[in-house]
Design a protein around this motif. Structure first.
Motif, PDB file in Angstrom:
ATOM      1  N   GLN B 166       0.749  -1.479   0.342  1.00  0.00           N
ATOM      2  CA  GLN B 166      -0.404  -0.146  -0.275  1.00  0.00           C
ATOM      3  C   GLN B 166       0.806   1.208   0.146  1.00  0.00           C
ATOM      4  O   GLN B 166       0.749   2.758  -0.646  1.00  0.00           O
ATOM      5  N   ASN B 226      -2.570   4.877   6.485  1.00  0.00           N
ATOM      6  CA  ASN B 226      -2.977   2.924   6.808  1.00  0.00           C
ATOM      7  C   ASN B 226      -4.322   4.056   7.784  1.00  0.00           C
ATOM      8  O   ASN B 226      -4.168   2.606   8.548  1.00  0.00           O
ATOM      9  N   ARG B 227      -5.199   4.858   7.245  1.00  0.00           N
ATOM     10  CA  ARG B 227      -6.797   4.482   8.189  1.00  0.00           C
ATOM     11  C   ARG B 227      -8.113   3.837   6.878  1.00  0.00           C
ATOM     12  O   ARG B 227      -7.782   4.033   6.372  1.00  0.00           O
ATOM     13  N   ALA B 228      -8.715   4.085   7.870  1.00  0.00           N
ATOM     14  CA  ALA B 228      -9.843   3.663   7.255  1.00  0.00           C
ATOM     15  C   ALA B 228     -10.057   4.842   5.961  1.00  0.00           C
ATOM     16  O   ALA B 228      -9.917   5.613   6.209  1.00  0.00           O
ATOM     17  N   PRO B 229     -10.892   4.177   5.235  1.00  0.00           N
ATOM     18  CA  PRO B 229     -11.106   2.945   4.295  1.00  0.00           C
ATOM     19  C   PRO B 229      -9.858   1.895   3.471  1.00  0.00           C
ATOM     20  O   PRO B 229     -10.105   1.258   2.656  1.00  0.00           O
ATOM     21  N   PHE B 230      -8.688   2.937   4.102  1.00  0.00           N
ATOM     22  CA  PHE B 230      -7.736   1.790   3.644  1.00  0.00           C
ATOM     23  C   PHE B 230      -6.778   1.431   4.319  1.00  0.00           C
ATOM     24  O   PHE B 230      -5.482   1.122   4.287  1.00  0.00           O
ATOM     25  N   ASP B 231      -7.249   0.767   5.517  1.00  0.00           N
ATOM     26  CA  ASP B 231      -6.791   0.445   6.816  1.00  0.00           C
ATOM     27  C   ASP B 231      -6.722  -1.389   5.959  1.00  0.00           C
ATOM     28  O   ASP B 231      -6.610  -2.304   7.645  1.00  0.00           O
ATOM     29  N   MET B 232      -6.000  -1.704   5.587  1.00  0.00           N
ATOM     30  CA  MET B 232      -5.791  -3.314   5.414  1.00  0.00           C
ATOM     31  C   MET B 232      -4.276  -3.285   6.243  1.00  0.00           C
ATOM     32  O   MET B 232      -4.636  -4.925   6.232  1.00  0.00           O
ATOM     33  N   ALA B 235      -6.945  -3.375   9.484  1.00  0.00           N
ATOM     34  CA  ALA B 235      -7.835  -4.433   9.227  1.00  0.00           C
ATOM     35  C   ALA B 235      -8.170  -5.646  10.514  1.00  0.00           C
ATOM     36  O   ALA B 235      -8.038  -6.972   9.970  1.00  0.00           O
ATOM     37  N   ARG B 311     -13.189   8.334   7.279  1.00  0.00           N
ATOM     38  CA  ARG B 311     -12.755   6.794   8.201  1.00  0.00           C
ATOM     39  C   ARG B 311     -14.105   6.024   8.167  1.00  0.00           C
ATOM     40  O   ARG B 311     -14.828   4.879   8.038  1.00  0.00           O
ATOM     41  N   ARG B 316     -14.225  -0.405   3.489  1.00  0.00           N
ATOM     42  CA  ARG B 316     -12.628  -1.031   3.463  1.00  0.00           C
ATOM     43  C   ARG B 316     -12.831  -1.242   2.122  1.00  0.00           C
ATOM     44  O   ARG B 316     -13.436  -2.382   1.716  1.00  0.00           O
ATOM     45  N   ARG B 318     -10.757  -4.174  -0.849  1.00  0.00           N
ATOM     46  CA  ARG B 318      -9.888  -4.664  -0.689  1.00  0.00           C
ATOM     47  C   ARG B 318      -8.829  -4.817  -1.294  1.00  0.00           C
ATOM     48  O   ARG B 318      -8.272  -3.472  -1.852  1.00  0.00           O
TER      49      ARG B 318
END
Lengths: 158, 353
Positions: B166, B226-232, B235, B311, B316, B318
């Motif tokens: 990411q 690395n926050r939601a919606p990118f908190d893969m 997760a 957020r 989130r 994929r």
């Protein structure tokens, strides 16, 4: 050329979502779901469908609607209800008749399944909304639901 | 000016009581202590803000019991975490395991150092400011990778690897969207970038490409932290807690604080580069330079709020959607945008007030 329409659709739907949560954010102060429980104890009213405990309502003349048919006792899957009954003389007809002495309800065993209330033919028992049931001694959870010296409401058996 | 005179006085006094070399070192230590304090206070405040804002978005109330409106809640949480045992894993790489939180925290602090809080409150004004920021913000991921790798835990490992994917992807968009703005300013130094914005904030000066660059920056900046919606990376529903599954107590708190400070840094960069940093809107308080910090923090907080809004609104992504968004959408848009901006500057179509 779905590339650009995808971008357009994407931004549009994202903004739609943000407007929804934005509305929630603005109205949250008025419409908060959270109950600040011990503070609002006086004004807190549980909703009607809440299953807190089984109660037996009495009217002003200290009369209840339980005929002592014991259907609830049979329906209860885990022996929560115990009806202690007796045969007494009915004042009006003078005949011997079954009536309840004590309607014992063990709250500590109750799973709030509601079968007793469903099965009751005279609607003598119903749900109470009290939820503050924690006690230091579990014997206090065994309750007698009919008031002392209470009697059957006339006309219930007809 | 008051702030400046205080620092000036301390500077003169230090140099009068001790030799120059010692005084310089003492000054550096003092500044480091100030920044550590800012780091801790800002981090704790942001955690509280996040919790309250999240609660309001979800029609809840949020923590409001400890102190007035819950102001001391995160302070109490930090004290609790300080007193907790540091539990490690068996057969973990102890050295790297202990080192990882410091990587994350030090990079966050280094990035904080170059951000101009106001005209005077600016620790490290180098001529490659933006370049430095881009470089430093990508070192933070090494801490996450080390933490995930050395934990001897598959969830942590997967989380760390996702973080690598990411951050490497979204680093490009962060860099390119900032470079788009550098095309206008012609300088990388943050103080000069703000100087240029005295004739209109860059988002106004660069109008269409600047707005696009700002949107790209906010999206990729959210992904960077690395926050939601990118908190893969974390997760919760898939990986436990991701790369910091095995961390407890204060080491966990370091990761947690660094995440929030990174959010602050992204918002601060956006405020500096697009919205004029400590400059007041339309120069209304130009005669009172002390208000610079106030305006800077207002702008940063608005952008932090925007990231919190993201957020608590979006689900989130994929991993494949994450990469599609970056490589098929953000990057081409960014490359076109940078050319558009160059043409704009070449034809002198920027708006200057």
């Amino acid at each position: 050329m779905s590339y650009f329409s995808d971008i357009y659709e994407g931004i549009k739907t994202l903004l739609t979502g943000m407007s929804v949560t934005g509305k929630y954010f603005i109205t949250s102060r008025k419409g908060a779901i959270t109950q600040q429980y011990p503070d609002n104890r006086e004004t807190l009213k549980m909703f009607d469908r809440f299953r807190g405990e089984v109660i037996m309502p009495h009217n002003e003349d200290n009369e209840h609607r339980c005929t002592g048919c014991q259907k609830c006792e049979i329906a209860c899957p885990n022996g929560t209800i115990e009806i202690i009954w007796d045969r007494g003389i009915d004042e009006e007809t003078g005949k011997k008749k079954k009536k309840i002495d004590q309607f014992v309800y063990h709250l500590s065993m109750c799973t709030m399944c509601g079968l007793c209330i469903d099965v009751c033919p005279t609607d003598a028992i119903e749900w109470g909304q009290n939820f503050e049931n924690s006690v230091y001694d579990r014997t206090t959870l065994t309750r007698v639901l009919n008031e002392p010296n209470s009697k059957l409401m006339p006309g219930v058996e007809d | 000016m008051i702030l400046l005179s205080i620092t000036e006085n301390i500077h003169n006094w230090l140099f009068s009581v001790m030799p120059a070399e010692v005084a310089s070192i003492v000054e550096m230590v003092l500044i480091a202590v100030v920044y550590l304090t800012v780091f801790a206070v800002a981090g704790l405040f942001l955690v509280l803000l996040e919790r309250r804002v999240a609660a309001w978005f979800q029609l809840r109330i949020g923590p409001n019991r400890v102190g007035y409106q819950g102001l001391l809640q995160t302070m109490a949480d930090a004290i609790k975490l300080l007193t907790k045992e540091l539990v490690g894993t068996d057969r973990a790489d102890k050295f790297l395991y202990n080192l990882a939180p410091y990587f994350v925290i030090i990079t966050a602090l280094m990035a904080l150092a170059v951000i101009p809080f106001s005209q005077e409150f600016h620790a490290f004004d180098i001529n490659i400011g933006i370049f430095f920021l881009i470089a430093i913000s990508s070192i933070g991921v090494i801490g996450i990778l080390l933490g995930g790798w050395s934990s001897n835990n598959k969830f942590a490992m997967i989380g760390a690897m996702r973080s690598g994917v990411q951050t490497i992807s979204y680093e490009l968009s962060v860099g390119l969207s900032l470079l788009t703005m550098v095309v206008i300013t012609g300088t990388l130094q943050l103080s000069e970038i703000i100087e240029i914005q005295k004739s209109g904030w860059l988002i106004v000066q660069g109008h269409i490409p600047a707005v696009i660059a700002f949107m790209v920056f906010m999206i990729s900046g959210t992904a960077e932290t690395n926050r939601a919606p990118f908190d893969m990376v974390e997760a919760e529903s898939e990986l436990g807690a991701g790369f910091h599954t095995e961390y407890s107590g204060m080491k966990f708190a370091y990761f947690f604080l660094a995440e929030f400070i990174n959010m602050f840094i992204i918002a601060a960069i956006a405020a500096t580069v697009f919205f004029g940093g400590w400059l007041s809107p339309f120069g209304i308080t130009e005669s009172i330079p002390e208000l610079g910090v106030f305006w800077f923090l207002i702008k940063t907080m608005v952008l932090v709020f925007l990231m919190m809004w993201f957020r608590w609104t979006f689900p989130r992504l994929r991993v494949d959607q994450l990469l599609t968004l970056e490589w098929k959408y953000l990057l081409p848009i960014n490359l076109v945008n940078i050319v558009l901006m160059a043409v704009l500057v070449w034809l002198n179509l920027t708006i200057r007030l």
